[in-house]
Every structure is written in C-alpha cells, then in structure tokens.
Design a protein around this motif. Structure first.
Motif: not given
Length: 241
Positions: A94-99, A126-129, A12-16, A30-33
């Motif tokens: 991948l999520s569109e944003a966050g986790c 990052p999780s906005s919540i 489960l890969i987080p995004t900005t 995250v980069k390494e995975i």
C-alpha cells in the motif's frame, strides 16, 4: 512466459489521494483483491488500516499483519517482508496516497520481488503524476518526472533553469512535486525564474471535490493570486519553440 519461483504474489494496491469515497476512484477489482489479503506492507499502519476499513469495512482488522516500510526501516529487514510470499501467501503493498512504487518507497519491495522470482501484480488506481499530465495539455509523448527540487536556494535556482532549458531543447514537459507547506514558496520561485512565455500547469487536490488544474503562461500566473498552502500539488512546465 517466465516461470515464477513462488506461488505467493505481491499486489500493488492503489489508495485514494485524500478524503474521497474509495469506490469513486478505485475499480471494483481493488476491493475484491483487498478482501482476500491479510498481510500488508505500508509506510504507516494507522493510515493503511483506515484505508482498508474504508474499502472493505467488513474485514476483521484484528487478523491483519503489517510490515512497516518507511525512513526508519533498516535496509537489511526489507527482504524478509516477502518471506510469506515464498510460503504461498499473497501480500499487498500500500502507498500512503495513489499508486505504490511511484514517488514511493514501495519501489524497493517491488525490486526485491522481481529478484526473488515473486510475481508482481499492479492494480489500476489514481496516479497524481499521470492525472496532472493528462490534464495539463502539455507534451504527453515526452515528459520527465523529477521528484522534489533541491531545498537549497542556489541549487534550486540552477535546477529550475536547467529544467526549463531541457524542456526547450527537447520539447519535453518537466514534472515535479513539493512538500505541501512549501508550495507557495516554490510557486514564487517559478514566477521569478521562468521565462514569461513558459507554460506552467498547477494540479492540486486531484480526485477530490476541491480539484484544481490550470495551465497558462507564467506571465498570466503572475496576475493572479493562488494559494496552494498544504494542498497536495503537481507542477509541470514546458517552454515551447
């Protein structure tokens, strides 16, 4: 420890959460995975490719394979997205944003992975919540994420009043989100419907240079002009004893 049926893993890969430098908000892991993966599940292939290119610019985009998980995806198709995990290959969600999996359609893939005996590995991001909750100063021991409030005016009014009552009775922070272009209208509704002493937190543009987190009573919010139009935001309120 449980045995997993297959050697392939679901990462489960987080995004900005906007136009931020990935390495300022994502761990090196995250980069390494990401460097090791060639198969991805994402809502939108274009934005997923953009994120991968930002994080791992040297990666050959032509070798990547994508499965699309969005409102147009047939439910019957989704289990097949994990077939390559059963062949020993790792897949990134991948999520569109966050986790992924939190206020995100990826939760369905994670559910299937557990049912199929595929190891699920969530990566830190990052999780906005949670970031909003951390910055709100409200009850971090007891809170509820409610997703989107109803669009119908009558239903929305009832929901806001019910959530305020729950927050008072349980001393529980209530968290919710809105489509960015409707933020200002939601804010107007909150000003109109909430008790003046209820504390309201608005957290928007989290992790971005324009980040804004503010908590104060509704009575104080009414004295200021706040424009949240098209800015990704989290709303939290709590009526205290």
């Amino acid at each position: 420890m449980p045995d997993f049926q297959y050697s392939g893993k679901l990462y489960l890969i987080p995004t900005t959460m906007g136009a931020a430098n990935p390495m300022q908000v994502l761990p090196q892991q995250v980069k390494e995975i990401m460097e090791s993966l060639d198969i991805f599940i994402a809502e939108n292939e274009k934005t997923a490719r953009r994120h991968i290119k930002q994080l791992v610019p040297e990666k050959q985009q032509s070798t990547l394979k994508f499965f699309h998980l969005n409102k147009f995806t047939e439910a019957s198709e989704i289990p097949s997205f994990l077939n390559e995990c059963k062949e020993g290959k790792n897949i990134g969600l991948l999520s569109e944003a966050g986790c992924p999996g939190v206020a995100d359609p990826g939760a369905e893939i994670v559910k299937i992975a557990h049912n199929e005996g595929i190891q699920v590995i969530p990566l830190v991001g990052p999780s906005s919540i949670l970031l909003a909750m951390m910055g709100s100063g409200m009850n971090g021991q007891r809170f509820t994420f409610n997703g989107y409030l109803p669009i119908d005016k009558k239903e929305r009014k009832k929901e806001i009043k019910d959530l305020e009552r729950f927050s008072f009775e349980k001393q529980e922070a209530q968290i919710f989100i809105e489509t960015p272009y409707r933020n200002n209208k939601l804010l107007e509704d909150l000003f109109q419907l909430l008790n003046p002493t209820t504390r309201l937190c608005v957290a928007c543009d989290l992790t971005l240079p324009t980040e804004y987190i503010m908590t104060k009573p509704v009575s104080e919010w009414k004295k200021t002009k706040t424009d949240l139009h098209k800015r990704p935001a989290i709303f939290i309120f709590q009526r205290e004893i």
